[in-house]
Design a protein around this motif. Structure first.
Motif, PDB file in Angstrom:
ATOM      1  N   LEU A  25       5.387   0.768   1.204  1.00 52.96           N
ATOM      2  CA  LEU A  25       4.723  -0.065   0.209  1.00 52.96           C
ATOM      3  C   LEU A  25       4.836  -1.519   0.614  1.00 52.96           C
ATOM      4  O   LEU A  25       5.798  -2.177   0.286  1.00 52.96           O
ATOM      5  CB  LEU A  25       5.351   0.128  -1.165  1.00 52.96           C
ATOM      6  N   ARG A  26       3.891  -1.974   1.356  1.00 51.83           N
ATOM      7  CA  ARG A  26       4.102  -3.295   1.906  1.00 51.83           C
ATOM      8  C   ARG A  26       2.890  -4.208   1.779  1.00 51.83           C
ATOM      9  O   ARG A  26       3.024  -5.408   1.788  1.00 51.83           O
ATOM     10  CB  ARG A  26       4.455  -3.171   3.377  1.00 51.83           C
ATOM     11  N   GLU A  27       1.696  -3.621   1.606  1.00 51.84           N
ATOM     12  CA  GLU A  27       0.503  -4.438   1.773  1.00 51.84           C
ATOM     13  C   GLU A  27       0.487  -5.706   0.918  1.00 51.84           C
ATOM     14  O   GLU A  27       0.163  -6.774   1.397  1.00 51.84           O
ATOM     15  CB  GLU A  27      -0.764  -3.629   1.484  1.00 51.84           C
ATOM     16  N   THR A  28       0.827  -5.590  -0.349  1.00 46.37           N
ATOM     17  CA  THR A  28       0.766  -6.800  -1.157  1.00 46.37           C
ATOM     18  C   THR A  28       2.119  -7.478  -1.219  1.00 46.37           C
ATOM     19  O   THR A  28       2.205  -8.631  -1.609  1.00 46.37           O
ATOM     20  CB  THR A  28       0.342  -6.486  -2.595  1.00 46.37           C
ATOM     21  N   GLY A  29       3.148  -6.797  -0.845  1.00 42.29           N
ATOM     22  CA  GLY A  29       4.476  -7.402  -0.850  1.00 42.29           C
ATOM     23  C   GLY A  29       4.966  -7.722  -2.239  1.00 42.29           C
ATOM     24  O   GLY A  29       5.973  -8.379  -2.415  1.00 42.29           O
ATOM     25  N   ARG A  30       4.217  -7.243  -3.234  1.00 42.46           N
ATOM     26  CA  ARG A  30       4.533  -7.695  -4.574  1.00 42.46           C
ATOM     27  C   ARG A  30       5.763  -6.993  -5.118  1.00 42.46           C
ATOM     28  O   ARG A  30       6.513  -7.535  -5.873  1.00 42.46           O
ATOM     29  CB  ARG A  30       3.330  -7.426  -5.465  1.00 42.46           C
ATOM     30  N   GLU A  78       6.978   2.642  -8.055  1.00 46.46           N
ATOM     31  CA  GLU A  78       6.361   1.417  -7.532  1.00 46.46           C
ATOM     32  C   GLU A  78       4.847   1.524  -7.565  1.00 46.46           C
ATOM     33  O   GLU A  78       4.157   0.607  -7.994  1.00 46.46           O
ATOM     34  CB  GLU A  78       6.770   1.199  -6.070  1.00 46.46           C
ATOM     35  N   LYS A  99       2.264  -0.768  -9.714  1.00 46.52           N
ATOM     36  CA  LYS A  99       1.195  -1.550  -9.074  1.00 46.52           C
ATOM     37  C   LYS A  99      -0.159  -1.149  -9.618  1.00 46.52           C
ATOM     38  O   LYS A  99      -1.002  -1.990  -9.924  1.00 46.52           O
ATOM     39  CB  LYS A  99       1.204  -1.247  -7.574  1.00 46.52           C
ATOM     40  N   THR A 119      -6.220  -3.046  -3.521  1.00 41.62           N
ATOM     41  CA  THR A 119      -4.841  -2.951  -3.016  1.00 41.62           C
ATOM     42  C   THR A 119      -3.985  -1.918  -3.742  1.00 41.62           C
ATOM     43  O   THR A 119      -2.951  -1.521  -3.222  1.00 41.62           O
ATOM     44  CB  THR A 119      -4.143  -4.316  -3.091  1.00 41.62           C
ATOM     45  N   ASP A 166      -1.276   2.717  -2.285  1.00 42.49           N
ATOM     46  CA  ASP A 166      -0.027   3.126  -2.919  1.00 42.49           C
ATOM     47  C   ASP A 166      -0.256   4.267  -3.894  1.00 42.49           C
ATOM     48  O   ASP A 166       0.476   5.249  -3.896  1.00 42.49           O
ATOM     49  CB  ASP A 166       0.597   1.946  -3.659  1.00 42.49           C
ATOM     50  N   GLU A 181       1.114   7.970  -3.023  1.00 37.46           N
ATOM     51  CA  GLU A 181       2.260   8.548  -3.724  1.00 37.46           C
ATOM     52  C   GLU A 181       1.869   9.637  -4.702  1.00 37.46           C
ATOM     53  O   GLU A 181       2.725  10.355  -5.200  1.00 37.46           O
ATOM     54  CB  GLU A 181       3.021   7.447  -4.471  1.00 37.46           C
ATOM     55  N   PHE A 195      -7.827  -0.420   8.438  1.00 35.95           N
ATOM     56  CA  PHE A 195      -6.513   0.082   8.051  1.00 35.95           C
ATOM     57  C   PHE A 195      -6.339   1.568   8.335  1.00 35.95           C
ATOM     58  O   PHE A 195      -5.231   2.079   8.316  1.00 35.95           O
ATOM     59  CB  PHE A 195      -6.228  -0.222   6.579  1.00 35.95           C
ATOM     60  N   ARG A 225      -2.083   7.812   2.837  1.00 40.16           N
ATOM     61  CA  ARG A 225      -2.583   6.424   2.815  1.00 40.16           C
ATOM     62  C   ARG A 225      -3.858   6.321   3.648  1.00 40.16           C
ATOM     63  O   ARG A 225      -4.762   5.558   3.337  1.00 40.16           O
ATOM     64  CB  ARG A 225      -1.523   5.453   3.354  1.00 40.16           C
ATOM     65  N   TYR A 231      -7.459   4.778   2.406  1.00 43.12           N
ATOM     66  CA  TYR A 231      -8.339   3.801   3.068  1.00 43.12           C
ATOM     67  C   TYR A 231      -9.707   4.411   3.354  1.00 43.12           C
ATOM     68  O   TYR A 231     -10.730   3.717   3.326  1.00 43.12           O
ATOM     69  CB  TYR A 231      -7.686   3.272   4.350  1.00 43.12           C
TER      70      TYR A 231
END
Lengths: 248, 489
Positions: free
Chosen positions: A225-230, B144, B148, B219, B223, B227, B282, B291, B295
């Motif tokens: 889980l890194r793309e937005t870094g949020r 997470e 998001k 975005t 995720d 997941e 991506f 993932r 994309y």
């Protein structure tokens, strides 16, 4: 310029805009929660002030906004913070002074945009020329907080600021279409879910249980889980109790 | 048969799921509700356009097409759910089952809603119903992803509401008695102040494009899809996105009626190409199977947005064909990926080898899904792409056509690199274990239970069958839906 229905409606909207600046410039989360709450409450009062003598539905929406945005959600968020501490947003991606500057620029842009709209039709239908700028500056400030802040609670505050902005625009429609503004209250459901997510012990326990769960084939290291870094931010402050499960 | 029943049936089943105390029986409510919905859909769709609730609920040809797509996606997915939930029997399924049915009810309401406010409420409900589905795995990463997803979709929904407010206010300024019914809005649109209409369309498009997962508001997708359980990925990538596309098309219709169609079409073309580019880039060297599929979905939504942006009957026909093809191929890919994930205990591309050998059925279907998703003949997506490409060439939009082709090719490469890598070879090929003699005596390849492959097989049949031959009723429905999209100011 048409006059507001009650003389204090304009100053109230002014206060809504000023509170955006406060949340943009403050690192103290408790104070920011209070500011967003006051903003929601003030918007509820402004709804009454802009439309004196409105139908019971309009009054219900206004009072509901005061109660939910002004009291319930801020109190719930406050409970998510450890008592007796002064939690801060320490390392935002963009500093507080720069955020304030950009907030000022955004508000100026909102005022200009409102004037553009006024070229076609009066933006003061609800009785105030500040409604559209208050709405748009709120949306912009909330966006900015979402993008630049790191803690989960700041993200919720950013969302609440956007929501307050949307509600501010709803002030224009309170007479014509109260049902649409009522639907906007549903956004508070999201806010409720977020605060529940921050608060609920249940999530903590389940995360811990899953970590010990031997048969869980879908458990994998926390790497992607890194793309937005949020979300790094959420783990930093750990309001969801995610730290209990260390990456394997 | 009324339209409301289509919403009430899954909603009722969701309520039953919430109160039913038996964990083992509860998952069967999903096939019950979804197949019931499918049955109702089969009764309702062939009839004339219907409306009820004072015009707030209307099932036009466009709605019928999307409804049929969503209903089929859920019906097939529902066959997978009981086995899947039984496999993870140690997890509580109350909210998962209820949310799955609730999502079907909410998406149905979006499709039949002919009122801007009601459609917004239904879209918000669908976003909320998705959260428990993403959370089913109950680990830190699914938390997470859910967080998001909720955060980004709440902002998208807030923007869409702001756009609805703008549009409502514009209709007040235009002096029309504003009911917010689509037909009334379209009638009022020409007399709305253009600046207000512009602002309204911008916010609405941004909000609903986020729901579709178009770049740059995509975005949440990697995720969430990454997941989510595979079956959830399937209903999100095939069902929710189709419905969000419908919402975008409804907004575009209002724009066309208001004489702002050209602006909106340009925006859609740019969003479409950007999404195709982001998806293609991506996907290349993506290390996580699900993932990669996310994309791929961004890229597919880009194709849909591009086609809607090109406009005209041909491009619209291509978009609708591609929408159905996307729903089927994403279903195949996500369910097969779920089987692979369960078998290998990982969705990292580096940990998966020789799927064709270890899971012959799922592996072959995964491969077929790859060809379908990348628009190879004879699958339905190929027909869609062909029609869209034809429309681009006929319109003389050579630059867009060139970008379209290049990006499709790049997406093919990205897909191929991942998919071919995992399906080929032998399971023991990778890592230091290759020479480990103990590995040869490891457990025999697990068999693939019927529940895990039958739904994929059904989708694959649809994917090939519709690509080769469109039944007369489907073709008529497609053309009727295209006619709905042709709006002249």
């Amino acid at each position: 310029m048409p006059h507001a229905s009650l003389p204090f409606a304009e100053p109230l909207l002014m206060l809504v805009i000023v509170l955006n600046f406060f949340t943009l410039g403050s690192s103290r989360l408790r104070a920011s929660i209070r500011a967003v709450g006051v903003q929601g409450f003030v918007l509820g009062v402004a709804a009454l002030a802009l439309h004196p003598g409105q139908s019971w539905r309009g009054v219900a929406v206004s009072v509901g906004a005061m109660a939910i945005k002004g009291i319930v959600i801020p109190r719930m968020l406050d409970q998510g913070l450890e008592p007796g501490t002064t939690p801060r947003e320490t390392h935002p991606h963009v500093g507080f002074v720069a955020s304030l500057m950009l907030g000022a620029a955004g508000t100026a842009a909102a005022l200009l945009f409102a004037r553009t709209l006024a070229g076609d039709g009066a933006p003061s239908v609800g009785g105030s020329w500040l409604v559209v700028p208050a709405a748009l500056s709120g949306v912009l400030a909330g966006f900015w907080m979402l993008v630049t802040r790191r803690t989960a609670i700041s993200h919720v505050l950013g969302f609440l600021t956007i929501e307050n902005g949307v509600f501010a625009f709803g002030l224009l429609l309170l007479d014509a279409m109260p049902e649409l503004v009522e639907a906007g209250v549903l956004l508070d459901v999201f806010a409720g879910v977020f605060t529940m997510g921050l608060l609920l012990e249940q999530i903590d326990r389940d995360v811990a249980a899953a970590a010990h769960d031997g048969h869980d084939a879908e458990q994998e290291p926390l790497t992607s889980l890194r793309e937005t870094g949020r979300f790094r931010a959420v783990r930093q402050t750990d309001p969801l109790g995610l730290r209990r499960e260390e990456p394997r | 048969m009324t339209i409301e029943a289509l919403v009430y049936l899954p909603l009722g089943a969701a309520v039953v799921a919430l109160v039913l105390p038996w964990e083992r029986i509860r998952p069967w409510l999903v096939p019950l509700g979804a197949l019931g919905h499918f049955g109702l859909m089969c009764l309702v769709v062939p009839g004339d356009a219907r409306q009820s609730a004072g015009g707030w609920l209307v099932l036009d040809a466009l709605g019928k097409l999307v409804l049929a797509t969503v209903s089929c996606v859920f019906a097939v997915a529902s066959l997978y759910v009981p086995g899947y939930v039984r496999h993870f029997h140690h997890r509580r399924n109350r909210f998962f089952v209820a949310a799955m049915l609730g999502l079907l009810a909410a998406l149905t309401l979006v499709v039949v809603a002919h009122h801007l406010g009601l459609m917004w409420v239904a879209i918000e409900a669908s976003a909320l119903a998705t959260a428990p589905l993403l959370l089913f795995n109950r680990n830190a990463r699914s938390l997470e992803a859910t967080w998001k997803y909720l955060l980004l979709s709440s902002v998208g929904v807030a923007l869409a509401l702001l756009g609805s407010f703008f549009l409502a206010h514009a209709s007040v300024l235009a002096g029309h008695p504003s009911t917010l019914l689509f037909e009334d809005l379209m009638a009022a649109a020409p007399s709305m102040p253009p600046a207000w209409l512009h602002a309204a369309l911008a916010f609405l498009l941004l909000g609903y494009a986020g729901k579709m997962g178009l770049a740059p508001v995509h975005t949440w997708k990697p995720d969430a899809y990454g997941e989510a359980p595979g079956v959830v990925g399937m209903v999100l990538a095939g069902g929710t996105t189709s419905v969000a596309f419908l919402a975008v098309l409804r907004v575009a219709r209002i724009a066309e009626a208001g004489g702002q169609g050209a602006h909106v079409r340009d925006v859609l073309v740019v969003l479409g190409l950007a999404s195709m580019a982001v998806g293609a880039v991506f996907m290349l060297r993506q290390r996580d199977l699900k993932r990669m599929l996310a994309y791929s979905s961004v890229e597919h939504m880009g194709v849909l947005a591009l086609a809607a942006g090109v406009g005209g009957p041909r491009a619209h026909l291509g978009a609708l064909l591609y929408m159905i093809g996307n729903a089927a191929s994403k279903g195949v890919l996500f369910l097969a990926a779920a089987n692979i994930h369960r078998t290998y205990g990982s969705k990292q591309v580096s940990a998966i080898r020789g799927v064709l050998h270890r899971l012959p059925v799922s592996g072959s279907l995964f491969l077929a899904g790859f060809f379908a998703a990348t628009g190879s003949p004879p699958f339905l997506s190929f027909a869609g792409l062909l029609v869209i490409g034809g429309a681009l060439v006929t319109d003389g939009r050579w630059v867009v056509a060139a970008c379209f082709l290049v990006l499709l090719f790049a997406a093919f490469l990205g897909h191929a690199g991942t998919v071919l890598g995992v399906v080929q070879g032998r399971d023991s090929d990778h890592g230091a274990d290759a020479t480990d003699p103990a590995r040869d005596t490891a457990a025999p390849a697990p068999r693939e239970p019927l529940w895990s492959v039958l739904p994929i097989g059904l989708l694959a049949i649809a994917m090939v069958g519709l690509g080769l031959w469109l039944p007369q009723p489907v073709e008529e429905l497609l053309h009727a839906a295209v006619a709905v999209l042709e709006v002249h100011p």
